[in-house]
Design an enzyme around this catalytic site. Sequence first.
Site, PDB file in Angstrom:
ATOM      1  N   LYS A 190       4.238   4.679   6.230  1.00  0.00           N
ATOM      2  CA  LYS A 190       3.693   5.030   7.366  1.00  0.00           C
ATOM      3  C   LYS A 190       2.558   5.947   7.162  1.00  0.00           C
ATOM      4  O   LYS A 190       2.355   6.624   6.350  1.00  0.00           O
ATOM      5  CB  LYS A 190       4.631   6.062   7.990  1.00  0.00           C
ATOM      6  CG  LYS A 190       4.218   6.668   9.151  1.00  0.00           C
ATOM      7  CD  LYS A 190       5.373   7.367   9.791  1.00  0.00           C
ATOM      8  CE  LYS A 190       4.780   8.056  11.343  1.00  0.00           C
ATOM      9  NZ  LYS A 190       6.039   8.709  11.893  1.00  0.00           N
ATOM     10  N   LYS A 248       3.799   0.745   8.867  1.00  0.00           N
ATOM     11  CA  LYS A 248       3.681   1.177  10.354  1.00  0.00           C
ATOM     12  C   LYS A 248       2.152   1.924  10.125  1.00  0.00           C
ATOM     13  O   LYS A 248       2.004   2.629   9.200  1.00  0.00           O
ATOM     14  CB  LYS A 248       4.771   2.095  10.895  1.00  0.00           C
ATOM     15  CG  LYS A 248       4.308   2.845  12.015  1.00  0.00           C
ATOM     16  CD  LYS A 248       5.301   3.855  12.290  1.00  0.00           C
ATOM     17  CE  LYS A 248       4.783   4.711  13.547  1.00  0.00           C
ATOM     18  NZ  LYS A 248       5.675   5.885  13.713  1.00  0.00           N
TER      19      LYS A 248
END
Length: 308
Positions: free
Chosen positions: A180, A233
């Site tokens: 992330k 992400k």
Amino acid sequence: MRELVREHRTDPAQLVQPLFVVENPGQAGPIASMPGIERYTVESAVREARTLDALGLGSVLLFGIPKTKDARGSKNFDPDGVVQQTAREIKSALPHMIVIADLCNCEYTDHGHCGILNERGDVDNDATVEILARTALTYARAGVDVVAPSDMMDGRVGAIREALDGEDFEEIAIMAYSAKYASAFYGPFREAAGSTPQFGDRRTYQMDPSNVREALREMTLDVQEGADILMVKPALAYLDVVRAARDRFDLPIAVYNVSGEYSMIKAAALNGWIDEERAVHEMLVSFARAGANIVITYFAKEYAARSR
Ligand code: PBG
């Protein structure tokens, strides 16, 4: 002929629709920065889940917005918290629907960081991990199928796995937000969830957009700690990371097509600058090409409705 020889397709069954659920019904309603997306109450979230089910979507990702916040994010591990209530009700209405719960503190802390802070005002990794494991248990008891830690603390996957197994929740899966990045593309989400950090930023725990090898190291650790699904992400600017993950690991790979990616397309489409339907299709198929098996996207509902 094009259909016959097509290499990649997007199937609504692999899409996950995120749902924002508020504890305070007064906060329900449209989200200005994400046209077409709204905040639901527990009741209206269950209605929405029924609609998604009827459209052929199989899973939702829950985000809770509590009525009150504090320094420790205590509402996160409240057995009657908004995510716990929503999960219980969706699972009782639609037992076959896969309920995934985002697991993080940023919507629950008054300072808006993903972890709790020490006396110096820095995120305390290990104290945060304890809270995440405790919260994961309340989600599991509420019937959640998958917990998805999005905080980026070190060691949280192992701690969550151990806590779940300790209460015989071996069958609950962990979808780890492994890679992330500290991204500008989360802007609209932070408005939707009221989770903008009150000071500083998330760069001490989220990743540097310039790094790929580091992402693979984060994923290796999550695999060793017991993750069942690995996530990258955001999606669009990180398709090389998705490909690298696909080539390296055998676990299912998820991508999160985040709020900023949604809002960019919506804003351009609302101005008549882009053909939304084609742009969304092109974007979703790029995730399949890069090797993603699961796609979390705010476009899931509209895409599924068009696919019927
Ligand atoms: C919570 C969390 C965030 C998102 C998913 N989980 C926000 C953040 O890290 O700031 C972003 C999702 C999106 O932008 O759609 N930590």
